[in-house]
Design a protein around this motif. Structure first.
Motif, PDB file in Angstrom:
ATOM      1  N   ILE A   1       0.836  -1.209   0.000  1.00 18.61           N
ATOM      2  CA  ILE A   1       0.000   0.000   0.000  1.00 18.61           C
ATOM      3  C   ILE A   1       0.870   1.260   0.000  1.00 18.61           C
ATOM      4  O   ILE A   1       0.607   2.220  -0.733  1.00 18.61           O
ATOM      5  CB  ILE A   1      -0.972   0.022   1.213  1.00 18.61           C
ATOM      6  CG1 ILE A   1      -1.786  -1.279   1.274  1.00 18.61           C
ATOM      7  CG2 ILE A   1      -1.906   1.216   1.135  1.00 18.61           C
ATOM      8  CD1 ILE A   1      -2.662  -1.436   2.528  1.00 18.61           C
TER       9      ILE A   1
ATOM     10  N   SER B   1      14.173  -2.103   3.039  1.00 15.72           N
ATOM     11  CA  SER B   1      14.835  -2.568   1.820  1.00 15.72           C
ATOM     12  C   SER B   1      15.227  -1.403   0.896  1.00 15.72           C
ATOM     13  O   SER B   1      14.409  -0.864   0.149  1.00 15.72           O
ATOM     14  CB  SER B   1      13.914  -3.524   1.064  1.00 15.72           C
ATOM     15  OG  SER B   1      14.453  -3.743  -0.217  1.00 15.72           O
TER      16      SER B   1
ATOM     17  N   ILE C   1       7.583  -2.409  16.229  1.00 10.81           N
ATOM     18  CA  ILE C   1       7.498  -1.977  14.827  1.00 10.81           C
ATOM     19  C   ILE C   1       6.247  -1.119  14.599  1.00 10.81           C
ATOM     20  O   ILE C   1       6.335   0.020  14.129  1.00 10.81           O
ATOM     21  CB  ILE C   1       7.488  -3.213  13.882  1.00 10.81           C
ATOM     22  CG1 ILE C   1       8.811  -3.975  13.999  1.00 10.81           C
ATOM     23  CG2 ILE C   1       7.215  -2.793  12.434  1.00 10.81           C
ATOM     24  CD1 ILE C   1       8.820  -5.345  13.341  1.00 10.81           C
TER      25      ILE C   1
ATOM     26  N   SER D   1      -5.853  -0.766  10.721  1.00 16.22           N
ATOM     27  CA  SER D   1      -6.463  -1.965  10.132  1.00 16.22           C
ATOM     28  C   SER D   1      -7.888  -2.050  10.651  1.00 16.22           C
ATOM     29  O   SER D   1      -8.192  -1.440  11.692  1.00 16.22           O
ATOM     30  CB  SER D   1      -5.687  -3.201  10.602  1.00 16.22           C
ATOM     31  OG  SER D   1      -6.406  -4.379  10.293  1.00 16.22           O
TER      32      SER D   1
ATOM     33  N   ASN E   1       4.599 -11.596   4.832  1.00 16.70           N
ATOM     34  CA  ASN E   1       5.606 -10.947   5.678  1.00 16.70           C
ATOM     35  C   ASN E   1       5.255 -10.962   7.171  1.00 16.70           C
ATOM     36  O   ASN E   1       6.031 -10.471   7.996  1.00 16.70           O
ATOM     37  CB  ASN E   1       5.800  -9.487   5.248  1.00 16.70           C
ATOM     38  CG  ASN E   1       6.318  -9.390   3.825  1.00 16.70           C
ATOM     39  OD1 ASN E   1       7.062 -10.252   3.369  1.00 16.70           O
ATOM     40  ND2 ASN E   1       5.933  -8.331   3.097  1.00 16.70           N
TER      41      ASN E   1
HETATM   42  N1  LIG Z   1      -2.843  -5.651   3.126  1.00 17.30           N
HETATM   43  C1  LIG Z   1      -3.830  -5.685   4.001  1.00 17.30           C
HETATM   44  O1  LIG Z   1      -4.804  -6.442   3.842  1.00 17.30           O
HETATM   45  C2  LIG Z   1      -3.788  -4.770   5.204  1.00 17.30           C
HETATM   46  C3  LIG Z   1      -4.926  -4.750   6.020  1.00 17.30           C
HETATM   47  C4  LIG Z   1      -4.923  -3.921   7.129  1.00 17.30           C
HETATM   48  C5  LIG Z   1      -3.837  -3.133   7.412  1.00 17.30           C
HETATM   49  N2  LIG Z   1      -2.735  -3.174   6.611  1.00 17.30           N
HETATM   50  C6  LIG Z   1      -1.613  -2.300   6.971  1.00 17.30           C
HETATM   51  O2  LIG Z   1      -1.143  -1.616   5.834  1.00 17.30           O
HETATM   52  C7  LIG Z   1       0.241  -1.290   6.014  1.00 17.30           C
HETATM   53  C8  LIG Z   1       1.001  -1.663   4.754  1.00 17.30           C
HETATM   54  O3  LIG Z   1       1.016  -3.078   4.638  1.00 17.30           O
HETATM   55  P1  LIG Z   1       0.930  -3.809   3.210  1.00 17.30           P
HETATM   56  O4  LIG Z   1      -0.364  -4.482   3.149  1.00 17.30           O
HETATM   57  O5  LIG Z   1       1.334  -2.876   2.148  1.00 17.30           O
HETATM   58  O6  LIG Z   1       2.015  -4.978   3.426  1.00 17.30           O
HETATM   59  P2  LIG Z   1       3.523  -5.125   2.925  1.00 17.30           P
HETATM   60  O7  LIG Z   1       3.574  -5.200   1.445  1.00 17.30           O
HETATM   61  O8  LIG Z   1       4.094  -6.241   3.711  1.00 17.30           O
HETATM   62  O9  LIG Z   1       4.199  -3.749   3.347  1.00 17.30           O
HETATM   63  C9  LIG Z   1       4.679  -3.514   4.635  1.00 17.30           C
HETATM   64  C10 LIG Z   1       5.633  -2.347   4.574  1.00 17.30           C
HETATM   65  O10 LIG Z   1       6.126  -2.094   5.885  1.00 17.30           O
HETATM   66  C11 LIG Z   1       7.545  -2.041   5.861  1.00 17.30           C
HETATM   67  N3  LIG Z   1       8.092  -2.600   7.089  1.00 17.30           N
HETATM   68  C12 LIG Z   1       7.807  -3.803   7.668  1.00 17.30           C
HETATM   69  N4  LIG Z   1       8.570  -3.994   8.745  1.00 17.30           N
HETATM   70  C13 LIG Z   1       9.365  -2.890   8.862  1.00 17.30           C
HETATM   71  C14 LIG Z   1      10.376  -2.499   9.769  1.00 17.30           C
HETATM   72  N5  LIG Z   1      10.761  -3.279  10.793  1.00 17.30           N
HETATM   73  N6  LIG Z   1      10.982  -1.312   9.565  1.00 17.30           N
HETATM   74  C15 LIG Z   1      10.627  -0.512   8.538  1.00 17.30           C
HETATM   75  N7  LIG Z   1       9.685  -0.819   7.649  1.00 17.30           N
HETATM   76  C16 LIG Z   1       9.054  -1.999   7.803  1.00 17.30           C
HETATM   77  C17 LIG Z   1       7.946  -2.932   4.674  1.00 17.30           C
HETATM   78  O11 LIG Z   1       9.199  -2.513   4.159  1.00 17.30           O
HETATM   79  P3  LIG Z   1      10.572  -3.342   4.298  1.00 17.30           P
HETATM   80  O12 LIG Z   1      10.233  -4.788   4.185  1.00 17.30           O
HETATM   81  O13 LIG Z   1      11.414  -2.792   3.189  1.00 17.30           O
HETATM   82  O14 LIG Z   1      11.077  -2.972   5.633  1.00 17.30           O
HETATM   83  C18 LIG Z   1       6.839  -2.619   3.682  1.00 17.30           C
HETATM   84  O15 LIG Z   1       7.165  -1.483   2.925  1.00 17.30           O
HETATM   85  C19 LIG Z   1       0.699  -2.025   7.266  1.00 17.30           C
HETATM   86  O16 LIG Z   1       0.742  -1.118   8.346  1.00 17.30           O
HETATM   87  C20 LIG Z   1      -0.396  -3.062   7.497  1.00 17.30           C
HETATM   88  O17 LIG Z   1      -0.529  -3.393   8.862  1.00 17.30           O
HETATM   89  C21 LIG Z   1      -2.690  -3.981   5.508  1.00 17.30           C
END
Ligand SMILES: NC(=O)c1ccc[n+]([C@@H]2O[C@H](COP(=O)([O-])OP(=O)(O)OC[C@H]3O[C@@H](n4cnc5c(N)ncnc54)[C@H](OP(=O)(O)O)[C@@H]3O)[C@@H](O)[C@H]2O)c1
Length: 264
Positions: A17, A38, A112, A141, A194
């Motif tokens: 996102i 990354s 985190i 979320s 992840n």
């Molecule tokens: N996808 C869904 O269904 C969903 C639903 C509800 C909420 N969310 C929320 O939306 C947000 C984005 O998630 P996403 O769905 O896009 O998943 P994602 O593709 O796994 O993205 C997660 C992002 O967070 C970064 N991240 C994770 N651990 C980190 C750390 N220790 N330090 C710095 N950066 C970190 C990752 O970057 P690096 O790996 O490069 O560190 C990545 O850019 C999150 O807060 C998630 O909880 C997602």
């Protein structure tokens, strides 16, 4: 909020996102600070954003490491005198039951999702206040609105963000700090892949919920449009969003359903 030419800092910009929102912002020719762990993935996103007319600065850091967040903030704020928007997408999910999860994994998720996010916010907030205001977007979320199984500390960390940022908003209306809580349902990203399992390792599976979720590009368009409109809560997803309303208006139905929902 008009994003044209503004300086916007986006965490979680390396994938999912956050990456899609960074690309949406790049069409507004904003100056984008892109963060995540990354560096390689961030540079790829930066190059797409530059092709769309934005300037970019890749600033990697680990949200789970306070020192790394503080150092990144120091580096950025020495150079950037204005941060118009700070958008938190960085985060990690969970796939484990309460009784099998050691406290160290619960703490890691909080470091985190909660402490990393507030550490960066506390560094940037004074600059926003000094400059007469700014916007903070915080991704929680739907499980930041209620609990479900297999997500205990993930849900708790996201609910904690609601409490923290609602307080921050209340304290800073006078300082023109806009706070938007971004509340996704199921979005097609690698969030489940992840996620942390009970051992604190990567879960490494794509859940059906995410696989069949809303597309990330549509999600990003909705989020940016609603940030532009300065919405205080941005719910984005599919039919699963109904649970937020069930929890609020029909709690007994929520208690019944929450123990029966398949969490994957
Ligand atoms: N996808 C869904 O269904 C969903 C639903 C509800 C909420 N969310 C929320 O939306 C947000 C984005 O998630 P996403 O769905 O896009 O998943 P994602 O593709 O796994 O993205 C997660 C992002 O967070 C970064 N991240 C994770 N651990 C980190 C750390 N220790 N330090 C710095 N950066 C970190 C990752 O970057 P690096 O790996 O490069 O560190 C990545 O850019 C999150 O807060 C998630 O909880 C997602």
């Amino acid at each position: 909020m008009d994003f044209t030419g503004k300086t916007l800092w986006i965490t979680g910009a390396s994938s999912g996102i956050g990456k899609a929102v960074a690309i949406e912002f790049s069409y507004k020719k904003a100056h984008l600070i892109l963060s995540g762990r990354s560096e390689e993935a961030l540079h790829k996103v930066a190059s797409v954003c530059q092709n769309n007319g934005s300037t970019t600065w890749v600033v990697p850091f680990d949200l789970g490491d306070e020192k790394s967040v503080r150092e990144a903030a120091k580096t950025v704020l020495e150079k950037e005198k204005i941060i118009d928007g700070l958008y938190h997408f960085g985060g990690v999910s969970q796939r484990s039951f309460v009784d099998e999860t050691p406290l160290s994994v619960d703490r890691r998720i909080f470091e985190i999702n909660f402490f990393g996010t507030i550490t960066l916010t506390k560094a940037v907030l004074p600059i926003m206040i000094k400059n007469g205001g700014g916007q903070i977007g915080v991704t929680t979320s739907i499980v930041g609105k209620f609990g479900i199984s297999y997500r205990s500390s993930y849900s708790a960390s996201k609910q904690a963000l609601h409490g923290f940022f609602e307080s921050l908003r209340a304290e800073n209306v006078k300082n023109k700090i806009l706070v938007s809580m971004i509340i996704p349902g199921r979005i097609q990203t690698n969030i489940s892949v992840n996620a942390l399992n009970k051992d604190g390792d990567i879960y490494n599976k794509m859940d059906a919920g995410q696989d069949q979720g809303k597309s990330v590009s549509t999600t990003a368009k909705i989020i940016v449009k609603k940030l532009q409109r300065e919405r205080k809560e941005i719910l984005v997803g599919g039919s699963e969003l109904i649970m937020v309303h069930i929890r609020r208006f029909f709690p007994r139905l929520y208690y019944y359903l929450s123990s029966r929902i398949k969490p994957l």
